[in-house]
Design a protein around this motif. Structure first.
Motif, PDB file in Angstrom:
ATOM      1  N   TYR A 142       0.830  -1.204   0.000  1.00  0.00           N
ATOM      2  CA  TYR A 142       0.000   0.000   0.000  1.00  0.00           C
ATOM      3  C   TYR A 142       0.869   1.261   0.000  1.00  0.00           C
ATOM      4  CZ  TYR A 142      -3.814  -3.197   1.302  1.00  0.00           C
ATOM      5  OH  TYR A 142      -4.733  -4.213   1.329  1.00  0.00           O
ATOM      6  N   GLY A 143       1.981   1.215   0.723  1.00  0.00           N
ATOM      7  CA  GLY A 143       2.873   2.372   0.785  1.00  0.00           C
ATOM      8  C   GLY A 143       3.476   2.694  -0.569  1.00  0.00           C
ATOM      9  N   ALA A 144       3.916   1.672  -1.290  1.00  0.00           N
ATOM     10  CA  ALA A 144       4.510   1.890  -2.606  1.00  0.00           C
ATOM     11  C   ALA A 144       3.481   2.441  -3.588  1.00  0.00           C
ATOM     12  CB  ALA A 144       5.098   0.581  -3.139  1.00  0.00           C
ATOM     13  N   LEU A 145       2.274   1.887  -3.560  1.00  0.00           N
ATOM     14  CA  LEU A 145       1.224   2.359  -4.462  1.00  0.00           C
ATOM     15  C   LEU A 145       0.888   3.823  -4.206  1.00  0.00           C
ATOM     16  CD1 LEU A 145      -1.193  -0.727  -4.436  1.00  0.00           C
ATOM     17  CD2 LEU A 145       0.425  -0.076  -6.231  1.00  0.00           C
ATOM     18  N   ASN A 146       0.793   4.189  -2.947  1.00  0.00           N
ATOM     19  CA  ASN A 146       0.423   5.568  -2.622  1.00  0.00           C
ATOM     20  C   ASN A 146       1.596   6.526  -2.778  1.00  0.00           C
ATOM     21  OD1 ASN A 146      -2.511   5.890  -1.640  1.00  0.00           O
ATOM     22  ND2 ASN A 146      -1.857   3.994  -0.658  1.00  0.00           N
ATOM     23  N   ALA A 147       2.829   6.033  -2.664  1.00  0.00           N
ATOM     24  CA  ALA A 147       3.994   6.883  -2.922  1.00  0.00           C
ATOM     25  C   ALA A 147       4.001   7.327  -4.388  1.00  0.00           C
ATOM     26  CB  ALA A 147       5.276   6.140  -2.582  1.00  0.00           C
ATOM     27  N   THR A 148       3.680   6.405  -5.298  1.00  0.00           N
ATOM     28  CA  THR A 148       3.631   6.783  -6.711  1.00  0.00           C
ATOM     29  C   THR A 148       2.488   7.762  -6.964  1.00  0.00           C
ATOM     30  OG1 THR A 148       2.249   4.854  -7.282  1.00  0.00           O
ATOM     31  CG2 THR A 148       4.639   4.599  -7.473  1.00  0.00           C
ATOM     32  N   TYR A 149       1.349   7.539  -6.296  1.00  0.00           N
ATOM     33  CA  TYR A 149       0.205   8.425  -6.482  1.00  0.00           C
ATOM     34  C   TYR A 149       0.513   9.841  -5.996  1.00  0.00           C
ATOM     35  CZ  TYR A 149      -4.506  10.358  -5.996  1.00  0.00           C
ATOM     36  OH  TYR A 149      -5.610  11.162  -6.092  1.00  0.00           O
ATOM     37  N   LEU A 150       1.126   9.957  -4.824  1.00  0.00           N
ATOM     38  CA  LEU A 150       1.487  11.269  -4.285  1.00  0.00           C
ATOM     39  C   LEU A 150       2.435  11.998  -5.234  1.00  0.00           C
ATOM     40  CD1 LEU A 150       2.035  10.327  -0.533  1.00  0.00           C
ATOM     41  CD2 LEU A 150       0.233  11.813  -1.434  1.00  0.00           C
ATOM     42  N   GLN A 151       3.361  11.261  -5.802  1.00  0.00           N
ATOM     43  CA  GLN A 151       4.319  11.853  -6.738  1.00  0.00           C
ATOM     44  C   GLN A 151       3.610  12.341  -7.996  1.00  0.00           C
ATOM     45  OE1 GLN A 151       7.943   9.651  -8.581  1.00  0.00           O
ATOM     46  NE2 GLN A 151       8.541  10.262  -6.517  1.00  0.00           N
ATOM     47  N   GLN A 152       2.689  11.553  -8.485  1.00  0.00           N
ATOM     48  CA  GLN A 152       1.932  11.941  -9.675  1.00  0.00           C
ATOM     49  C   GLN A 152       1.130  13.212  -9.432  1.00  0.00           C
ATOM     50  OE1 GLN A 152      -0.320   8.361 -10.194  1.00  0.00           O
ATOM     51  NE2 GLN A 152       1.497   7.148 -10.641  1.00  0.00           N
TER      52      GLN A 152
END
Length: 254
Positions: free
Chosen positions: A92-102
């Motif tokens: 979940y952390g990796a998925l949301n890290a990419t989302y925050l960056q986007q």
């Protein structure tokens, strides 16, 4: 292991930060308020954009650390305890890290008035990792499938979680899909660096429109960043000469 795509995103974020900080450092409170100066000098739509701009750059830095760690250690993590709770948190952390960056890059596009922000957002929305984030990292029980005009629910398949592999189950269609997270994140990083190069170049051309020497100097960073994204090593001397070397590693003979 060095990651050229991570290096490229970090490079553009650092150079963009240098650009805006250089302008911010020239503020003169006796002549003009900081809000008025920063809006004018960076060509912002509103003085409030300064806070969003700073937060966006910080979010890109922070999320990049998380993404880099995930690419190094995967879902299992560095301890290799095989703890299922840790696997879920890391996924979940990796998925949301990419989302925050986007989202941060989208914000920078709008703040910097870069051309075609809608097109950039469409490219981001088409990323596989973004779709996976929506399906199992944010809207697992109420995912809106706009293509079919239905609401679906998803859940990761627990026994598949490990390394860079993740399978998830669609409770409506009863279908299971598997994603290679390493490839999906690589696609994400490639687009982040590409879009960042575009907005950085636009900012240079806008802010230093009347200063061709400064513009030319900073434009070298755009060239260097794109070379880094391609996996090249960039070395500049005091004369600003650049050397680009692509590393090709061949397997040892048996």
């Amino acid at each position: 292991m060095p990651n050229a795509k991570i290096d490229a995103v970090q490079f553009f974020n650092d150079k963009y930060r240098e650009l805006v900080n250089e302008k911010a450092g020239k503020a003169d409170s006796e002549r003009e308020s900081f809000d008025g100066y920063i809006k004018r000098s960076l060509r912002l739509n509103s003085a409030d954009d300064w806070g969003i701009l700073c937060a966006s750059m910080d979010v890109i830095d922070d999320s990049l650390l998380g993404i880099e760690n995930f690419l190094r250690f995967g879902i299992d993590g560095p301890t290799k305890y095989g703890d299922m709770g840790e696997k879920y948190i890391r996924l979940y952390g990796a998925l949301n890290a990419t989302y925050l960056q986007q989202q941060a890059v989208i914000s920078l596009f709008k703040i910097s008035n870069t051309d075609s922000p809608k097109s950039a957002e469409e490219r981001i929305n088409s990323l596989l990792i973004r779709t996976i984030r929506h399906k199992i990292g944010a809207h697992a029980v109420d995912y809106e499938n706009k293509h079919e005009d239905v609401t679906e629910s998803f859940v990761p398949v627990r026994f598949t979680l490990g390394g860079m592999a993740c399978s998830y189950y669609n409770n409506k269609t009863l279908q299971q899909e598997t994603v290679n997270l390493q490839e999906a994140i690589a696609e994400h990083l490639d687009l982040m660096a590409t879009l960042y190069a575009t907005l950085y170049e636009k900012s240079i051309r806008t802010i230093y429109k009347s200063n061709p020497e400064k513009k030319e100097l900073l434009m070298r960073n755009v060239f260097d960043g794109k070379a880094k994204l391609s996996g090249d090593i960039v070395v500049r001397s005091d004369c600003s000469d650049a050397i680009f070397t692509t590393l090709i590693i061949s397997p040892l003979p048996e």
